[in-house]
Design a protein around this motif. Structure first.
Motif, PDB file in Angstrom:
ATOM      1  N   LEU A 359       0.838  -1.191   0.000  1.00 36.10           N
ATOM      2  CA  LEU A 359       0.000   0.000   0.000  1.00 36.10           C
ATOM      3  C   LEU A 359       0.877   1.247   0.000  1.00 36.10           C
ATOM      4  CD1 LEU A 359      -2.671  -1.070   2.626  1.00 36.10           C
ATOM      5  CD2 LEU A 359      -2.833  -1.202   0.146  1.00 36.10           C
ATOM      6  N   GLU A 360       0.339   2.295  -0.591  1.00 34.55           N
ATOM      7  CA  GLU A 360       1.104   3.538  -0.691  1.00 34.55           C
ATOM      8  C   GLU A 360       0.131   4.694  -0.513  1.00 34.55           C
ATOM      9  OE1 GLU A 360       3.005   3.860  -4.453  1.00 34.55           O
ATOM     10  OE2 GLU A 360       4.596   5.147  -3.674  1.00 34.55           O
ATOM     11  N   ALA A 361       0.170   5.297   0.655  1.00 41.46           N
ATOM     12  CA  ALA A 361      -0.698   6.449   0.877  1.00 41.46           C
ATOM     13  C   ALA A 361      -0.054   7.662   0.220  1.00 41.46           C
ATOM     14  CB  ALA A 361      -0.865   6.679   2.371  1.00 41.46           C
ATOM     15  N   GLU A 362      -0.870   8.607  -0.159  1.00 37.96           N
ATOM     16  CA  GLU A 362      -0.388   9.828  -0.812  1.00 37.96           C
ATOM     17  C   GLU A 362       0.767  10.460  -0.013  1.00 37.96           C
ATOM     18  OE1 GLU A 362      -1.855  11.359  -3.581  1.00 37.96           O
ATOM     19  OE2 GLU A 362      -0.501  13.095  -3.481  1.00 37.96           O
ATOM     20  N   GLY A 363       1.894  10.639  -0.677  1.00 37.38           N
ATOM     21  CA  GLY A 363       3.018  11.324  -0.035  1.00 37.38           C
ATOM     22  C   GLY A 363       3.766  10.504   0.989  1.00 37.38           C
ATOM     23  N   GLU A 364       3.423   9.226   1.122  1.00 35.44           N
ATOM     24  CA  GLU A 364       4.145   8.390   2.083  1.00 35.44           C
ATOM     25  C   GLU A 364       4.821   7.267   1.334  1.00 35.44           C
ATOM     26  OE1 GLU A 364       2.087   7.014   5.526  1.00 35.44           O
ATOM     27  OE2 GLU A 364       0.737   8.727   5.469  1.00 35.44           O
ATOM     28  N   LYS A 365       5.801   6.642   1.998  1.00 38.53           N
ATOM     29  CA  LYS A 365       6.433   5.541   1.295  1.00 38.53           C
ATOM     30  C   LYS A 365       5.592   4.272   1.450  1.00 38.53           C
ATOM     31  CE  LYS A 365       9.512   4.187   4.883  1.00 38.53           C
ATOM     32  NZ  LYS A 365      10.760   3.943   5.422  1.00 38.53           N
ATOM     33  N   LYS A 366       5.922   3.287   0.643  1.00 37.13           N
ATOM     34  CA  LYS A 366       5.114   2.067   0.631  1.00 37.13           C
ATOM     35  C   LYS A 366       5.225   1.304   1.948  1.00 37.13           C
ATOM     36  CE  LYS A 366       5.631   1.223  -4.279  1.00 37.13           C
ATOM     37  NZ  LYS A 366       6.473   0.521  -5.229  1.00 37.13           N
ATOM     38  N   HIS A 367       4.146   0.618   2.288  1.00 31.31           N
ATOM     39  CA  HIS A 367       4.198  -0.272   3.440  1.00 31.31           C
ATOM     40  C   HIS A 367       3.424  -1.545   3.131  1.00 31.31           C
ATOM     41  CE1 HIS A 367       0.450   2.028   4.155  1.00 31.31           C
ATOM     42  NE2 HIS A 367       0.011   0.892   4.651  1.00 31.31           N
ATOM     43  N   LEU A 368       3.648  -2.553   3.964  1.00 27.03           N
ATOM     44  CA  LEU A 368       2.905  -3.803   3.818  1.00 27.03           C
ATOM     45  C   LEU A 368       1.618  -3.649   4.622  1.00 27.03           C
ATOM     46  CD1 LEU A 368       2.713  -6.844   3.049  1.00 27.03           C
ATOM     47  CD2 LEU A 368       3.967  -7.330   5.155  1.00 27.03           C
ATOM     48  N   GLY A 369       0.489  -3.737   3.941  1.00 27.83           N
ATOM     49  CA  GLY A 369      -0.800  -3.615   4.619  1.00 27.83           C
ATOM     50  C   GLY A 369      -1.385  -5.007   4.829  1.00 27.83           C
ATOM     51  N   ILE A 370      -1.793  -5.301   6.065  1.00 30.97           N
ATOM     52  CA  ILE A 370      -2.385  -6.607   6.341  1.00 30.97           C
ATOM     53  C   ILE A 370      -3.747  -6.409   6.988  1.00 30.97           C
ATOM     54  CG2 ILE A 370      -2.128  -8.759   7.652  1.00 30.97           C
ATOM     55  CD1 ILE A 370       0.802  -8.595   7.223  1.00 30.97           C
ATOM     56  N   SER A 371      -4.774  -6.942   6.342  1.00 32.09           N
ATOM     57  CA  SER A 371      -6.120  -6.878   6.907  1.00 32.09           C
ATOM     58  C   SER A 371      -6.458  -8.251   7.458  1.00 32.09           C
ATOM     59  CB  SER A 371      -7.140  -6.513   5.821  1.00 32.09           C
ATOM     60  OG  SER A 371      -6.762  -5.310   5.210  1.00 32.09           O
ATOM     61  N   ILE A 372      -6.712  -8.284   8.767  1.00 25.23           N
ATOM     62  CA  ILE A 372      -7.003  -9.559   9.418  1.00 25.23           C
ATOM     63  C   ILE A 372      -8.501  -9.644   9.699  1.00 25.23           C
ATOM     64  CG2 ILE A 372      -6.662 -10.840  11.575  1.00 25.23           C
ATOM     65  CD1 ILE A 372      -3.818 -10.178  11.478  1.00 25.23           C
ATOM     66  N   ALA A 373      -9.076 -10.788   9.361  1.00 22.16           N
ATOM     67  CA  ALA A 373     -10.518 -10.955   9.580  1.00 22.16           C
ATOM     68  C   ALA A 373     -10.785 -11.124  11.070  1.00 22.16           C
ATOM     69  CB  ALA A 373     -11.010 -12.174   8.821  1.00 22.16           C
ATOM     70  N   MET A 374     -11.873 -10.494  11.539  1.00 27.46           N
ATOM     71  CA  MET A 374     -12.325 -10.712  12.915  1.00 27.46           C
ATOM     72  C   MET A 374     -12.452 -12.214  13.107  1.00 27.46           C
ATOM     73  SD  MET A 374     -12.961  -7.699  14.127  1.00 27.46           S
ATOM     74  CE  MET A 374     -13.550  -6.057  13.723  1.00 27.46           C
ATOM     75  N   ASP A 375     -11.958 -12.671  14.236  1.00 26.86           N
ATOM     76  CA  ASP A 375     -11.905 -14.118  14.444  1.00 26.86           C
ATOM     77  C   ASP A 375     -12.239 -14.379  15.905  1.00 26.86           C
ATOM     78  OD1 ASP A 375     -10.527 -16.677  15.171  1.00 26.86           O
ATOM     79  OD2 ASP A 375      -9.973 -16.623  13.041  1.00 26.86           O
ATOM     80  N   ASN A 376     -13.023 -15.421  16.178  1.00 26.20           N
ATOM     81  CA  ASN A 376     -13.398 -15.720  17.567  1.00 26.20           C
ATOM     82  C   ASN A 376     -12.183 -15.894  18.460  1.00 26.20           C
ATOM     83  OD1 ASN A 376     -16.066 -15.547  17.082  1.00 26.20           O
ATOM     84  ND2 ASN A 376     -16.328 -17.746  16.661  1.00 26.20           N
ATOM     85  N   ARG A 377     -11.132 -16.448  17.885  1.00 21.68           N
ATOM     86  CA  ARG A 377      -9.947 -16.696  18.687  1.00 21.68           C
ATOM     87  C   ARG A 377      -9.307 -15.392  19.148  1.00 21.68           C
ATOM     88  NH1 ARG A 377      -7.506 -20.800  14.382  1.00 21.68           N
ATOM     89  NH2 ARG A 377      -8.702 -19.355  13.088  1.00 21.68           N
ATOM     90  N   LEU A 378      -9.554 -14.324  18.376  1.00 16.92           N
ATOM     91  CA  LEU A 378      -9.056 -13.014  18.801  1.00 16.92           C
ATOM     92  C   LEU A 378     -10.036 -12.371  19.765  1.00 16.92           C
ATOM     93  CD1 LEU A 378      -7.800 -11.637  15.382  1.00 16.92           C
ATOM     94  CD2 LEU A 378      -6.381 -11.982  17.402  1.00 16.92           C
ATOM     95  N   PHE A 379     -11.307 -12.676  19.543  1.00 13.78           N
ATOM     96  CA  PHE A 379     -12.326 -11.979  20.313  1.00 13.78           C
ATOM     97  C   PHE A 379     -12.492 -12.470  21.734  1.00 13.78           C
ATOM     98  CE2 PHE A 379     -13.645  -9.315  16.888  1.00 13.78           C
ATOM     99  CZ  PHE A 379     -13.968  -8.191  17.629  1.00 13.78           C
ATOM    100  N   SER A 380     -11.793 -13.566  22.061  1.00 17.72           N
ATOM    101  CA  SER A 380     -11.832 -13.979  23.460  1.00 17.72           C
ATOM    102  C   SER A 380     -11.065 -12.944  24.293  1.00 17.72           C
ATOM    103  CB  SER A 380     -11.208 -15.369  23.608  1.00 17.72           C
ATOM    104  OG  SER A 380      -9.904 -15.317  23.072  1.00 17.72           O
ATOM    105  N   ASP A 381     -10.316 -12.080  23.611  1.00 21.65           N
ATOM    106  CA  ASP A 381      -9.545 -11.075  24.330  1.00 21.65           C
ATOM    107  C   ASP A 381     -10.377  -9.829  24.630  1.00 21.65           C
ATOM    108  OD1 ASP A 381      -7.255 -12.587  24.202  1.00 21.65           O
ATOM    109  OD2 ASP A 381      -6.643 -11.731  22.262  1.00 21.65           O
ATOM    110  N   GLU A 382      -9.974  -9.128  25.674  1.00 20.84           N
ATOM    111  CA  GLU A 382     -10.578  -7.813  25.900  1.00 20.84           C
ATOM    112  C   GLU A 382     -10.065  -6.887  24.785  1.00 20.84           C
ATOM    113  OE1 GLU A 382      -9.803  -5.976  29.721  1.00 20.84           O
ATOM    114  OE2 GLU A 382      -9.454  -8.005  30.501  1.00 20.84           O
ATOM    115  N   ILE A 383     -10.801  -5.812  24.564  1.00 20.42           N
ATOM    116  CA  ILE A 383     -10.414  -4.887  23.493  1.00 20.42           C
ATOM    117  C   ILE A 383      -8.985  -4.378  23.687  1.00 20.42           C
ATOM    118  CG2 ILE A 383     -10.869  -2.575  22.521  1.00 20.42           C
ATOM    119  CD1 ILE A 383     -12.786  -4.648  21.496  1.00 20.42           C
TER     120      ILE A 383
END
Ligand SMILES: [Zn+2]
Length: 415
Positions: A359-383
């Protein structure tokens, strides 16, 4: 060498190739086994090939081979002859470790020097090197190459973009080595800080690490009042400036005295006819410590056989943005999907559904963007705990891949 006539060039390449194959056969079990296999199949020893093009009988080297023989399994000289060891993230569980002999380093300095000279950089210049931490090895090679030409070098240091900008202006930098993404970021920052390009002494921008689109180059040239040059190298092995542009800007001259290049069909592996676009395959001709034999780069390229406007007869190539493999190039650092998977598993103890991209936002250098799906295993955690784990994943990924990373949580349906 670059001024050798084609017949003389081929003779030199053949002699160097034979020496490389012999050394690899004698000292590296991996290469010995593969050459023996070819000899069994063809009834002919590959080290006594008669034309450079005969190299096509040999199998390819893949990126995975480099990690599989971690750390020193592909070295072709005893460790006592090694004077420098470099590490780069690899595509397997292990990083890629490469070694250089004193002679390897000298040749590398000369190649970098040749590329600088072709861009008109010399002892009058003040050269600033600004590369991502993942390209730190190149920073050293560029520094050594420039110093050998008596250029005043400001070496690569992990400064903030604002500090780099300050150095660029105050130290009267006349030439800069950086990636296209960082150059764009720096330009935006400069305009935001209301620094007029006329306040700079910058004349030449050497763009490395990733192919730069024509419009990016024109944008940089117009906004910074500079001329841009493109260099090609391998981030894992052995380094930068394998091919470089001259002042004619008609493709990149390949250092054919040190590399034998081929363009192959990425699906069949067949060598393609002159001028066709395919995958660039490189064989080192002078490297002593870490020879590469038919190494598949994953880069898409095309050879240019017509004479160059500069008069140098060496083969040139056009280098394309799209790759022939599934590796992501982020500011010159290559990241393989399997590395992302392994790190996610190491940090979260499982691998949720996710999507990754550059991903490359305007005027910024490129970065690796990772979108993680909401998952029950994550949701057992507090926010709060969840947020902490995501930030931890971000920093683990960034540290181990050597690129900026942003992780966000998204609805599973959005992936
Ligand atoms: Zn040229």
């Amino acid at each position: 060498m670059l001024n050798l006539a084609p017949g003389e060039r081929e003779q030199l390449q053949l002699e160097r190739l034979q020496a490389t194959l012999n050394r690899a056969y004698r000292n590296v079990p991996f290469h010995r086994n593969r050459q023996n296999e070819v000899a069994r199949r063809n009834g002919k020893d590959p080290s006594i090939i008669e034309r450079v093009a005969d190299i096509a009988v040999l199998p390819f080297m893949e990126r995975s081979h480099l990690g599989e023989h971690y750390p020193y399994g592909l070295f072709a000289v005893p460790l006592k002859d090694i004077v420098r060891i470099h590490t780069a993230p690899g595509t397997t569980r292990h990083p890629t470790v490469t070694g250089y002999t004193r002679q390897d380093l000298r040749i590398w300095r000369e190649m970098v020097g040749r590329a600088f000279t072709a861009a008109g950089i010399g002892s009058e210049d003040i050269l600033q090197i600004d590369l991502d931490p993942g390209l730190a090895n190149w920073g050293r090679d560029y520094k050594d190459g420039a110093e050998a030409l008596d250029v005043a070098v400001i070496p690569n240091t992990p400064l903030s973009p604002n500090k780099h900008l300050m150095v660029l202006r105050d130290y009267k930098t006349s030439a800069m080595v950086t990636t296209p993404s960082r150059a764009v970021q720096l330009t935006e920052l400069m305009f935001r800080a209301e620094i007029n390009p006329t306040a700079l002494n910058l004349k030449r921008l050497i763009l490395v690490g990733e192919p730069a689109a024509q419009e990016t180059r024109r944008h940089l040239e117009r906004r910074l009042h500079v001329e841009t040059w493109h260099h090609f190298g391998l981030s894992e092995v052995p380094g930068p400036a394998i091919a470089y542009e001259c002042q004619a800007h008609q493709g990149l001259h390949i250092n054919e005295d040190h590399f034998f290049p081929e363009i192959v069909n990425p699906d069949t592996g067949d060598v393609l006819p002159p001028g066709e676009t395919g995958e660039l395959v490189l064989t080192t001709l002078t490297t002593r410590a870490f020879p590469l034999i038919r190494f598949r780069t994953g880069e898409r390229a095309r050879f240019i056989h017509e004479p160059c406007g500069c008069g140098t007869p060496s083969l040139r190539m056009e280098w394309f943005e799209q790759r022939t493999d599934d590796i992501l190039n982020i500011n010159g650092v290559k990241v393989h999907q399997s590395q992302i998977n392994r790190q996610i598993e190491a940090t979260l103890s499982f691998v949720p559904k996710y999507r990754s991209g550059v991903l490359e936002a305007e005027g910024e250098k490129k970065h690796l963007g990772i979108s993680i799906a909401m998952d029950n295993r994550l949701f057992s955690d507090e926010i709060k705990v969840l947020e902490k784990r995501i930030r931890l994943l971000e920093s683990d990924l960034s540290e181990n891949l050597g690129v900026p990373v942003r992780v966000k949580l998204v609805e599973a349906a959005l992936l």
